[in-house]
Design a protein around this motif. Sequence first.
Motif, PDB file in Angstrom:
ATOM      1  N   TYR A  91      11.968  78.894  26.650  1.00 53.03           N
ATOM      2  CA  TYR A  91      11.583  77.640  27.289  1.00 53.03           C
ATOM      3  C   TYR A  91      10.086  77.412  27.178  1.00 53.03           C
ATOM      4  O   TYR A  91       9.322  78.317  26.815  1.00 53.03           O
ATOM      5  CB  TYR A  91      12.001  77.628  28.759  1.00 53.03           C
ATOM      6  N   TYR A  92       9.681  76.190  27.501  1.00 54.46           N
ATOM      7  CA  TYR A  92       8.268  75.849  27.592  1.00 54.46           C
ATOM      8  C   TYR A  92       8.111  74.694  28.568  1.00 54.46           C
ATOM      9  O   TYR A  92       8.986  73.859  28.706  1.00 54.46           O
ATOM     10  CB  TYR A  92       7.671  75.490  26.221  1.00 54.46           C
ATOM     11  N   TRP A  93       6.995  74.710  29.300  1.00 53.79           N
ATOM     12  CA  TRP A  93       6.702  73.679  30.292  1.00 53.79           C
ATOM     13  C   TRP A  93       5.699  72.684  29.720  1.00 53.79           C
ATOM     14  O   TRP A  93       4.778  73.078  29.001  1.00 53.79           O
ATOM     15  CB  TRP A  93       6.068  74.294  31.536  1.00 53.79           C
ATOM     16  N   VAL A  94       5.880  71.411  30.069  1.00 60.19           N
ATOM     17  CA  VAL A  94       4.941  70.373  29.654  1.00 60.19           C
ATOM     18  C   VAL A  94       4.748  69.362  30.777  1.00 60.19           C
ATOM     19  O   VAL A  94       5.592  69.223  31.649  1.00 60.19           O
ATOM     20  CB  VAL A  94       5.421  69.623  28.385  1.00 60.19           C
ATOM     21  N   TYR A  95       3.610  68.687  30.709  1.00 64.19           N
ATOM     22  CA  TYR A  95       3.396  67.495  31.518  1.00 64.19           C
ATOM     23  C   TYR A  95       3.609  66.339  30.562  1.00 64.19           C
ATOM     24  O   TYR A  95       2.925  66.236  29.535  1.00 64.19           O
ATOM     25  CB  TYR A  95       1.984  67.465  32.109  1.00 64.19           C
ATOM     26  N   ALA A  96       4.596  65.500  30.855  1.00 59.98           N
ATOM     27  CA  ALA A  96       4.996  64.444  29.923  1.00 59.98           C
ATOM     28  C   ALA A  96       4.633  63.063  30.437  1.00 59.98           C
ATOM     29  O   ALA A  96       4.701  62.799  31.641  1.00 59.98           O
ATOM     30  CB  ALA A  96       6.509  64.511  29.697  1.00 59.98           C
ATOM     31  N   ARG A  97       4.259  62.199  29.501  1.00 57.67           N
ATOM     32  CA  ARG A  97       4.084  60.766  29.756  1.00 57.67           C
ATOM     33  C   ARG A  97       4.999  60.046  28.780  1.00 57.67           C
ATOM     34  O   ARG A  97       4.876  60.232  27.568  1.00 57.67           O
ATOM     35  CB  ARG A  97       2.639  60.346  29.521  1.00 57.67           C
ATOM     36  N   VAL A  98       5.904  59.246  29.317  1.00 54.32           N
ATOM     37  CA  VAL A  98       6.861  58.524  28.477  1.00 54.32           C
ATOM     38  C   VAL A  98       6.650  57.043  28.710  1.00 54.32           C
ATOM     39  O   VAL A  98       6.617  56.581  29.858  1.00 54.32           O
ATOM     40  CB  VAL A  98       8.318  58.920  28.805  1.00 54.32           C
ATOM     41  N   SER A  99       6.523  56.302  27.608  1.00 55.23           N
ATOM     42  CA  SER A  99       6.275  54.868  27.710  1.00 55.23           C
ATOM     43  C   SER A  99       7.061  54.121  26.632  1.00 55.23           C
ATOM     44  O   SER A  99       7.560  54.718  25.673  1.00 55.23           O
ATOM     45  CB  SER A  99       4.785  54.575  27.564  1.00 55.23           C
ATOM     46  N   THR A 100       7.133  52.823  26.809  1.00 57.45           N
ATOM     47  CA  THR A 100       7.808  51.964  25.838  1.00 57.45           C
ATOM     48  C   THR A 100       6.814  51.561  24.760  1.00 57.45           C
ATOM     49  O   THR A 100       5.689  51.174  25.052  1.00 57.45           O
ATOM     50  CB  THR A 100       8.357  50.706  26.543  1.00 57.45           C
ATOM     51  N   VAL A 101       7.235  51.659  23.516  1.00 52.06           N
ATOM     52  CA  VAL A 101       6.419  51.223  22.380  1.00 52.06           C
ATOM     53  C   VAL A 101       6.737  49.758  22.125  1.00 52.06           C
ATOM     54  O   VAL A 101       7.900  49.378  22.001  1.00 52.06           O
ATOM     55  CB  VAL A 101       6.728  52.060  21.118  1.00 52.06           C
TER      56      VAL A 101
END
Length: 159
Positions: A91-101
Amino acid sequence: METKFDMFYETEVPEDELIVSRADFSGIITYVNETFADISGYEPDELIGHPHNIIRHPDMPKSIFADLWDTLQRGDIWHGYVKNRRKDGGYYWVYARVSTVMKDGEPVEYKSVREPVSREKEIEVQNQYDKLRSQEEGITRVVLYVKNDKLDLAKKLEE
């Protein structure tokens, strides 16, 4: 009776790298950068064309992804902590930002940019997510420590 001990190892996301991917509105991956492929343990062609949840770790509460989709449906940017599963089970941990293109004023797909998470934050968020999963699904993650001499006995019994 076969006894199997799976070991799940953490892969650290390098401080100077960003993981980038794009997905269509159904969650099918349309693009991955090299860092995403390297960290996840997949080849790019094993990811592109597949659902983004190919890397969903079972420790992730369902409510986190429900919030992600609700946020994106409103046209807002979602951000939060995510534990992803590698191809090898690690596994790996991330801080994610998800947006609409957007293209020519129209939404065309989603973009996710992810960065590393500190060890302290991983522990804090894992504890929060464990509580959420317990409340939502009635299940509890258990870490078991066994004395080495007990493992040696189990190995001898398998022989």
